[in-house]
Design a protein around this motif. Structure first.
Motif, mmCIF file in Angstrom:
data_model
loop_
_atom_site.group_PDB
_atom_site.id
_atom_site.type_symbol
_atom_site.label_atom_id
_atom_site.label_comp_id
_atom_site.label_asym_id
_atom_site.label_seq_id
_atom_site.Cartn_x
_atom_site.Cartn_y
_atom_site.Cartn_z
ATOM 1 N N MET A 258 -4.499 13.942 -2.203
ATOM 2 C CA MET A 258 -3.859 12.907 -1.375
ATOM 3 C C MET A 258 -4.792 11.719 -1.117
ATOM 4 O O MET A 258 -4.433 10.574 -1.427
ATOM 5 N N PRO A 259 -5.989 11.914 -0.573
ATOM 6 C CA PRO A 259 -6.868 10.747 -0.408
ATOM 7 C C PRO A 259 -7.353 10.179 -1.735
ATOM 8 O O PRO A 259 -7.542 8.957 -1.871
ATOM 9 N N VAL A 260 -7.566 11.048 -2.719
ATOM 10 C CA VAL A 260 -8.031 10.565 -4.021
ATOM 11 C C VAL A 260 -6.948 9.732 -4.701
ATOM 12 O O VAL A 260 -7.214 8.649 -5.239
ATOM 13 N N GLY A 261 -5.711 10.221 -4.681
ATOM 14 C CA GLY A 261 -4.615 9.487 -5.295
ATOM 15 C C GLY A 261 -4.339 8.163 -4.610
ATOM 16 O O GLY A 261 -4.113 7.137 -5.255
ATOM 17 N N VAL A 262 -4.360 8.159 -3.280
ATOM 18 C CA VAL A 262 -4.143 6.921 -2.532
ATOM 19 C C VAL A 262 -5.291 5.940 -2.771
ATOM 20 O O VAL A 262 -5.072 4.733 -2.912
ATOM 21 N N GLY A 263 -6.507 6.454 -2.834
ATOM 22 C CA GLY A 263 -7.668 5.594 -3.042
ATOM 23 C C GLY A 263 -7.614 4.818 -4.341
ATOM 24 O O GLY A 263 -8.176 3.717 -4.437
ATOM 25 N N ALA A 264 -6.926 5.361 -5.351
ATOM 26 C CA ALA A 264 -6.823 4.666 -6.633
ATOM 27 C C ALA A 264 -6.196 3.290 -6.478
ATOM 28 O O ALA A 264 -6.527 2.356 -7.220
ATOM 29 N N ALA A 265 -5.293 3.141 -5.531
ATOM 30 C CA ALA A 265 -4.706 1.834 -5.253
ATOM 31 C C ALA A 265 -5.378 1.159 -4.063
ATOM 32 O O ALA A 265 -5.647 -0.040 -4.091
ATOM 33 N N TYR A 266 -5.662 1.926 -3.015
ATOM 34 C CA TYR A 266 -6.162 1.345 -1.771
ATOM 35 C C TYR A 266 -7.528 0.693 -1.942
ATOM 36 O O TYR A 266 -7.785 -0.372 -1.379
ATOM 37 N N TYR A 267 -8.414 1.295 -2.726
ATOM 38 C CA TYR A 267 -9.757 0.740 -2.885
ATOM 39 C C TYR A 267 -9.730 -0.629 -3.578
ATOM 40 O O TYR A 267 -10.303 -1.590 -3.052
ATOM 41 N N PRO A 268 -9.100 -0.781 -4.755
ATOM 42 C CA PRO A 268 -9.092 -2.114 -5.363
ATOM 43 C C PRO A 268 -8.262 -3.125 -4.575
ATOM 44 O O PRO A 268 -8.491 -4.337 -4.702
ATOM 45 N N GLU A 269 -7.320 -2.640 -3.767
ATOM 46 C CA GLU A 269 -6.525 -3.553 -2.950
ATOM 47 C C GLU A 269 -7.339 -4.233 -1.848
ATOM 48 O O GLU A 269 -6.865 -5.179 -1.222
ATOM 49 N N GLN A 270 -8.546 -3.778 -1.619
ATOM 50 C CA GLN A 270 -9.392 -4.381 -0.592
ATOM 51 C C GLN A 270 -10.023 -5.696 -1.055
ATOM 52 O O GLN A 270 -10.589 -6.430 -0.240
ATOM 53 N N PHE A 271 -9.919 -6.005 -2.373
ATOM 54 C CA PHE A 271 -10.667 -7.132 -2.930
ATOM 55 C C PHE A 271 -9.752 -8.082 -3.699
ATOM 56 O O PHE A 271 -8.751 -7.657 -4.281
ATOM 57 N N PRO A 272 -10.108 -9.377 -3.752
ATOM 58 C CA PRO A 272 -9.385 -10.309 -4.620
ATOM 59 C C PRO A 272 -9.781 -10.086 -6.075
ATOM 60 O O PRO A 272 -10.778 -9.417 -6.369
ATOM 61 N N ALA A 273 -9.007 -10.657 -6.987
ATOM 62 C CA ALA A 273 -9.206 -10.403 -8.416
ATOM 63 C C ALA A 273 -10.604 -10.802 -8.888
ATOM 64 O O ALA A 273 -11.168 -10.172 -9.791
ATOM 65 N N GLN A 274 -11.199 -11.843 -8.290
ATOM 66 C CA GLN A 274 -12.496 -12.348 -8.752
ATOM 67 C C GLN A 274 -13.611 -11.304 -8.652
ATOM 68 O O GLN A 274 -14.564 -11.349 -9.423
ATOM 69 N N VAL A 275 -13.510 -10.394 -7.699
ATOM 70 C CA VAL A 275 -14.565 -9.382 -7.516
ATOM 71 C C VAL A 275 -13.979 -7.976 -7.416
ATOM 72 O O VAL A 275 -14.643 -7.063 -6.947
ATOM 73 N N ARG A 276 -12.749 -7.805 -7.881
ATOM 74 C CA ARG A 276 -12.067 -6.517 -7.681
ATOM 75 C C ARG A 276 -12.768 -5.376 -8.411
ATOM 76 O O ARG A 276 -12.994 -4.302 -7.844
ATOM 77 N N TYR A 277 -13.067 -5.576 -9.683
ATOM 78 C CA TYR A 277 -13.725 -4.521 -10.468
ATOM 79 C C TYR A 277 -15.078 -4.189 -9.840
ATOM 80 O O TYR A 277 -15.401 -3.020 -9.593
ATOM 81 N N THR A 278 -15.868 -5.226 -9.553
ATOM 82 C CA THR A 278 -17.191 -5.011 -8.966
ATOM 83 C C THR A 278 -17.086 -4.357 -7.594
ATOM 84 O O THR A 278 -17.821 -3.415 -7.281
ATOM 85 N N GLY A 279 -16.173 -4.851 -6.781
ATOM 86 C CA GLY A 279 -16.043 -4.319 -5.422
ATOM 87 C C GLY A 279 -15.656 -2.861 -5.396
ATOM 88 O O GLY A 279 -16.278 -2.056 -4.683
ATOM 89 N N MET A 280 -14.646 -2.492 -6.178
ATOM 90 C CA MET A 280 -14.258 -1.087 -6.190
ATOM 91 C C MET A 280 -15.358 -0.216 -6.783
ATOM 92 O O MET A 280 -15.658 0.866 -6.276
ATOM 93 N N ALA A 281 -15.965 -0.703 -7.881
ATOM 94 C CA ALA A 281 -16.994 0.092 -8.555
ATOM 95 C C ALA A 281 -18.197 0.338 -7.647
ATOM 96 O O ALA A 281 -18.658 1.475 -7.503
#
Length: 435
Positions: free
Chosen positions: A350-373
């Motif tokens: 449940m937290p792992v599945g939700v995190g797949a969307a919730y984590y990258p949703e915290q960032f704009p596209a310019q830094v999304r990959y870096t921010g989630m990673a």
């Protein structure tokens, strides 16, 4: 004859499916590779690479499991920079190739008895390369899939990457089932190598699938408008450090998963009377159950929000560890199966599945990959060394209680972190991360 709207939606639908399938198989390979290493570390690597360490051989072996997590943050910066500057697709092709080569090479390593101390040194180096690759794989694949997905189904499609992750973990345990039944001499000479060599086939499949994936429109549009960050990591740390810290704390929930899949396996076979095949089956079935649950959990969070699903799963997964280890101590095999499968296949996903969307949703596209990673990999540092810490805490006394209470504390902190952040499930994709 197709209408214009249908003609436009069909290519987009294919893009979404390709992104989801690529994320599924890429994550499956990443976590298959990681899990076979964890299983081998718990079962055989102590005897193969640390034979002179005696009783501490298992501890040293499980410790090498954690060194990859040291490399993950560096991989996060590297792949995040490439993904945010040059494209998600290129970064993901490189990560999958590096992971596959490193894992295949582990299967070819000579033992300590053949080349001495060089053997464990090479093992650690290859493990570090695995970690460098993993620093960008799941953050990139989930970000790309989420960016391709319809706005009201982002978590559903991102959940397929988590399904792949759980499938890889399930297969990583399942493949050791027949090998664990081998006579010890055969297991220690050639049997343990087979799962690592098999990853070569999986790497080719994942690579071919990934080559067909297209960049999401949110990224190509950003390129056209020349809105890319000149140095994504600098922008991230200057403007989005709070979101990065939130993701890091939330992702420590993965400690619970490594306790389920690595420490419980070592504890049951070393300190309790549960056989290796039984525990490997429990881990496999729990992870295979999570394969089905991950998109469903994502779809649920698309409807009711990310926060309630995350919190319920975080608390439920850590509390289910009490039932699991009590059952291991009692030798109650049916309860071991029930607690392991429900704990992993229902609550933990449940937290792992939700995190797949919730984590990258915290960032704009310019830094999304870096921010989630970066956020995810910093949080996963705790996961990497959790099995070794748990093994050290249980040494001599054969107790699991301190480890489980640590998991409960981590679950509470992760829940507080997610509750402190924005609820993102109704935010349009092009508005995500904007303050």
């Amino acid at each position: 004859m197709l209408t214009t709207s249908h003609a436009l939606s069909a290519p987009r639908s294919r893009k979404i499916r390709r992104a989801a399938v690529s994320g599924f198989f890429g994550s499956a390979l990443e976590y298959y590779d990681f899990l076979i290493y964890g299983s081998a570390a718990a079962l055989v690597f102590g005897k193969i690479f640390f034979p002179d360490a005696g009783a501490t051989g298992t501890l040293l072996s499980i410790g090498t499991f954690g060194v990859a997590y040291v490399a993950r943050p560096f991989g996060a910066v590297l792949w995040g920079h490439l993904g945010d500057k040059l494209g998600r697709r290129l970064a993901l092709i490189l990560t999958i190739s590096l992971m596959g080569v490193a894992t295949f090479a582990i299967g070819l390593l000579p033992s300590y008895g053949t080349i001495g101390v060089t053997a464990p040194i090479l093992l650690v180096l290859l493990r570090l390369l695995q970690g460098l690759s993993a620093g960008g794989e799941s953050p990139g694949s989930t970000s790309l899939t989420m960016e391709h997905a319809p706005e009201n189904r982002r978590a559903y499609y991102a959940g397929f990457s988590m399904s792949g992750m759980q499938l890889g973990m399930g297969l990583g345990s399942l493949v050791f089932l027949p090998l664990a039944a081998l006579p010890e001499q055969q297991l220690l000479t050639w049997g343990w190598r087979l799962p690592f060599l098999l990853s070569g086939v999986l790497t080719v499949v994942a690579y071919l699938l990934r080559r067909k994936v297209e960049e999401p429109e949110v990224f190509t549009g950003m390129q056209e408008r020349q809105e890319r960050a000149s140095l994504p990591i600098a922008t991230l740390l200057r403007e989005y450090w709070v979101a990065t810290l939130r993701v890091a704390i939330c992702s420590t929930i993965n400690v619970v998963g490594t306790i389920f899949t690595v420490f419980a396996l070592a504890y049951a076979t070393d300190a309790a009377d549960i056989s290796r095949p039984v525990m490997l089956t429990v881990v496999s079935l729990g992870n295979l159950g999570a394969v089905v649950m991950a998109p469903l959990v994502g779809r649920l969070s698309d409807r009711i929000g990310r926060k309630p699903v995350f919190v319920l799963g975080a608390l439920g997964s850590s509390l289910s560890l009490f039932v699991l280890f009590d059952a291991i101590d009692a030798g109650n095999t049916p309860l071991v199966f029930a607690a392991g499968i429900i704990g992993t296949g229902v609550f933990f996903i449940m937290p792992v599945g939700v995190g797949a969307a919730y984590y990258p949703e915290q960032f704009p596209a310019q830094v999304r990959y870096t921010g989630m990673a970066v956020g995810l990999m910093l949080g996963l540092l705790a996961s990497g060394f959790a099995p070794a810490l748990a093994q050290g805490l249980s040494a001599g006394e054969s107790t699991w209680h301190p480890t489980v209470w640590i998991c409960v504390g981590i679950s509470v902190l992760a829940s507080i972190a997610v509750l402190s952040g924005p609820e993102t499930y109704r935010v349009p994709t092009n508005q995500l991360g904007r303050r």
